[in-house]
Structure formats: C-alpha cells, structure tokens
Design a protein around this motif. Structure first.
Motif, PDB file in Angstrom:
ATOM      1  N   GLY A  29       2.148  98.378 -42.152  1.00 52.67           N
ATOM      2  CA  GLY A  29       2.963  97.256 -42.630  1.00 52.67           C
ATOM      3  C   GLY A  29       2.332  96.613 -43.850  1.00 52.67           C
ATOM      4  O   GLY A  29       1.395  97.157 -44.445  1.00 52.67           O
ATOM      5  N   CYS A  30       2.856  95.414 -44.200  1.00 48.73           N
ATOM      6  CA  CYS A  30       2.357  94.715 -45.394  1.00 48.73           C
ATOM      7  C   CYS A  30       0.942  94.189 -45.163  1.00 48.73           C
ATOM      8  O   CYS A  30       0.197  93.958 -46.109  1.00 48.73           O
ATOM      9  CB  CYS A  30       3.302  93.568 -45.755  1.00 48.73           C
ATOM     10  SG  CYS A  30       3.268  92.208 -44.561  1.00 48.73           S
ATOM     11  N   GLY A  31       0.585  93.970 -43.896  1.00 51.23           N
ATOM     12  CA  GLY A  31      -0.761  93.501 -43.578  1.00 51.23           C
ATOM     13  C   GLY A  31      -0.895  91.988 -43.522  1.00 51.23           C
ATOM     14  O   GLY A  31      -1.919  91.473 -43.073  1.00 51.23           O
ATOM     15  N   THR A  32       0.145  91.249 -43.961  1.00 51.01           N
ATOM     16  CA  THR A  32      -0.006  89.788 -44.023  1.00 51.01           C
ATOM     17  C   THR A  32       1.048  89.013 -43.220  1.00 51.01           C
ATOM     18  O   THR A  32       0.858  87.832 -42.947  1.00 51.01           O
ATOM     19  CB  THR A  32       0.056  89.295 -45.491  1.00 51.01           C
ATOM     20  OG1 THR A  32       1.270  89.782 -46.081  1.00 51.01           O
ATOM     21  CG2 THR A  32      -1.126  89.816 -46.303  1.00 51.01           C
ATOM     22  N   CYS A  33       2.149  89.652 -42.839  1.00 52.86           N
ATOM     23  CA  CYS A  33       3.197  88.906 -42.112  1.00 52.86           C
ATOM     24  C   CYS A  33       2.781  88.718 -40.648  1.00 52.86           C
ATOM     25  O   CYS A  33       1.794  89.291 -40.185  1.00 52.86           O
ATOM     26  CB  CYS A  33       4.531  89.649 -42.207  1.00 52.86           C
ATOM     27  SG  CYS A  33       4.621  91.130 -41.193  1.00 52.86           S
ATOM     28  N   CYS A  74       2.501  91.978 -38.617  1.00 51.24           N
ATOM     29  CA  CYS A  74       1.302  92.760 -38.951  1.00 51.24           C
ATOM     30  C   CYS A  74       0.046  92.108 -38.377  1.00 51.24           C
ATOM     31  O   CYS A  74      -0.842  92.794 -37.873  1.00 51.24           O
ATOM     32  CB  CYS A  74       1.161  92.907 -40.465  1.00 51.24           C
ATOM     33  SG  CYS A  74       2.327  94.089 -41.158  1.00 51.24           S
ATOM     34  N   CYS A 115       7.083  95.280 -39.027  1.00 49.11           N
ATOM     35  CA  CYS A 115       6.976  94.614 -40.324  1.00 49.11           C
ATOM     36  C   CYS A 115       8.263  94.839 -41.110  1.00 49.11           C
ATOM     37  O   CYS A 115       8.883  95.892 -41.016  1.00 49.11           O
ATOM     38  CB  CYS A 115       5.785  95.182 -41.089  1.00 49.11           C
ATOM     39  SG  CYS A 115       5.637  94.536 -42.774  1.00 49.11           S
TER      40      CYS A 115
END
Ligand SMILES: [Zn+2]
Ligand SMILES: [Zn+2]
Length: 357
Positions: free
Chosen positions: A105-109, A112, A120
């Motif tokens: 995924g984006c890693g920040t939402c 995630c 994500c």
C-alpha cells in the motif's frame, strides 16, 4: 535487466531491456528466482475486469499505468540494498532468499498503518501498479515486505505470495472451518492451494466444485472429501446433499467469481451461511433482499491478504510444511506461451517462471 511488460492491453507481453536499477532509500533489489503465473495476470494483460451486463472495469481507471512488468508471485535473492535498507536493522542482507509480499500500500494511510495494505486505496502492488517479477530483477520498496524462505524451493514458495495468501485470507473468514464442511468452488491453481491450506489449518472437510473433470480429479487426489460438477443443472442440490443433514453449506469460498459460480455458491448456503467471493472471473449476481436478513446470510469479498496474514501463512508453512500443489517451471521467455495455456484452461496447479535459471 530484461522484463516482460504489458505495453498495449490485449497484446502479448513485450520483452524490454533497461539498466538494472540501483536501490535508493529503503529499497531492496532482488534477482528473480521464481515468478508464478497467476490467472489474474490474464485480466491485467487484457486491461479490464468484466462487471457483467456488458460493463467493464478498466484497470487504467484504477491506476494501472503502462508499460508495466507483470508477475506478483515472486521469490528472489537479495543482490543490492538502498542506503537506508543497509543502515536500518531490517534483517535482510545480500544473498538472502526471500518471498516478496506484492500487496504493497501507500504506507501512510490508516489501513497501511494497521498492516492492512491490501485495503489501501492507493496500492502500489508489485506486478500490477509497479513492476513485478516477469523480469530478471525486482525492486521492492522496503524490507518489511520480504519474508525469508529458508531452504524452501523458490518455485514452490513463490505461489504463497498470491494464491497462498489469497486463499489463506479467505479461509480465515470462515468461522466454521474446523466443525463443518467447506465448499470450495474452483479447482485450478487457487483451488488446489485453498484445499491444501484448508487441511493444514485443521479444516473439517472440503466439497470441491469445478466444471472440468480433470480438475475435479486433481481435487479428489489432493484430498477433497467430495467433488461436484459445477456445470450440472442440479449442482446446488448436489452440494447441499453433501452437507450435514443436507441443509446447506455454512461456508462457500468462490475462487471463480463468475455469474454461474456465484449462483451455485450463494444458493447452496444454509441459514446463517457465508458466501466468500475471491475469484475475479467476472459477471454479476441478482439476489432477493428479504432472504438475506431472514436467513442471516453473509456475502463477503476477500482480496489477497494483509501483512499479518502473509506473516501467519509463512509461520504455518514453517510449522506444517509447504502446501502440496502441483508446480511446473518454465523459462522466463516462455511467459506468453504459459499465459495462453492458462487462458485455455490447460494448466493444473501452477506454472512458475525461473528467470535466473
Ligand atoms: Zn495472483
Ligand atoms: Zn495506504
């Protein structure tokens, strides 16, 4: 590096060359040892999913940009580390053989941060939204997506990344796994993986449904308690007859996801039963609403698996061994031939490309 890419939707993959990337930041570069060919690669190459009723879901609208290298079931050997991947104590070093979790995924939402990268809304999945393993090398954004495979054969470990975690994630959604028969629709690569993991997870018994007699035979050999021809006009009745008291199934896992399989699966449920849809074949399902509350039915989608599920799956494999799914290997250059055979329904189990061989 060499890679096989979707350049034009609906056309064979094209072999392209590019300078081998140097990992930056937390990135890790792998030399590809094994890359499984998954049925969803056919949809990715076509560029759409069939939504039924003549409607299509375009993958370009979902963020897929061309050209992209397919291949999301990958095992590789670590050959280079970005500066931060080296400095941080992330547990990977040059020479390690690892499975790459492609569902990034984006890693920040919020999803995630919970480890639910598969939920994500801006996924960067390897082999879908970023370059995958039908290539001599793969760049992975962070070592947290890598899982050591120890001395497992790379071609047998690779399918865990998609077919493994996808069926594991679906089986985890079945609360009656240990006490009731589970219905598994589809006995292709995904189906045989699901059956094998069902056994390793302590599943009660499995009723496997497929329209193809060759695949039903493979499921029987792999330990299915019963097999049913999904194309038979009375397939639903046959399935129900095989459940306790003939009352219907507590859980149906549909690995096909076509209009026909959904009809059979949903109609086979008992009161309180659950229909888990995984397959992306395409189509639609019309259901009457009152029976859903009156019979307390659940319809649940299951998309690949989370980081936690990937970790649990690797632990299960370490404890109980690899799922025994037929695996054949093929050279990277044969990828288009393999995809044609898959499209024609001619593959039992999994074909895994071996770019480093
Ligand atoms: Zn897949
Ligand atoms: Zn995210």
């Amino acid at each position: 590096m060499r890679m096989f890419q979707v350049c034009v939707c609906g056309q064979p993959l094209q072999c392209n060359e590019a300078p081998t990337p140097e990992p930056k930041g937390t990135e890790v570069l792998l030399k590809t040892l094994a890359a499984g060919v998954c049925h969803s690669d056919l949809h990715l190459a076509d560029g759409y999913f069939d939504l039924g009723g003549g409607k299509k879901m375009s993958l370009a609208d979902r963020g897929m940009k061309l050209p992209v290298t397919l291949g999301h079931e990958n095992v590789g050997e670590v050959v280079a580390l970005g500066p931060q991947a080296k400095s941080a104590n992330l547990g990977v070093k040059i020479g390690d053989r690892v499975l790459a979790d492609p569902w990034i995924g984006c890693g920040t939402c919020a999803a995630c941060l919970r480890g639910d990268d598969n939920l994500c809304r801006s996924m960067r999945s390897l082999g879908v939204f970023s370059n995958g393993g039908y290539a001599t090398h793969i760049l992975v954004p962070h070592a947290k997506y890598l899982f050591a495979i120890g001395d497992l054969p790379p071609e047998r470990a690779a399918p865990l990344a998609c077919s493994g975690v996808t069926t594991y994630g679906a089986l985890k959604k079945v609360p009656t796994l240990a006490s009731e028969p589970a219905v598994i629709i589809g006995a292709g690569g995904l189906g045989l993986m699901c059956l094998a993991l069902h056994q390793k997870m302590g599943g009660h018994s499995a009723i496997v449904v497929d329209v193809d007699p060759v695949k039903r035979e493979a499921a029987k050999k792999a330990g299915a308690a019963h097999v049913v021809d999904g194309g038979a006009p009375d397939a639903t009745q046959q399935i129900m007859k095989l459940t306790k008291e003939g009352a219907g199934a507590w859980a149906v896992i549909d690995l096909v996801g076509s209009s026909a399989s959904a009809r059979v699966g949903y109609d086979s449920l008992i009161k309180g039963g659950k229909y888990v849809i995984v397959g992306l074949y395409g189509g639609d399902l019309t259901v009457s609403l009152p029976p859903i509350p009156m019979r307390a039915l659940t319809i649940q989608g299951s998309y690949v698996g989370s980081q936690h599920e990937m970790k649990e799956l690797m632990e299960l494999v370490r404890a109980k061994g690899l799922p025994d799914v037929p695996v054949a290997t093929a050279p990277l250059d044969d990828v288009n031939k393999v995809m044609d055979r898959l499209r024609a329904g001619k593959i039992v189990g999994r074909v895994v490309l071996t770019p480093a061989a």
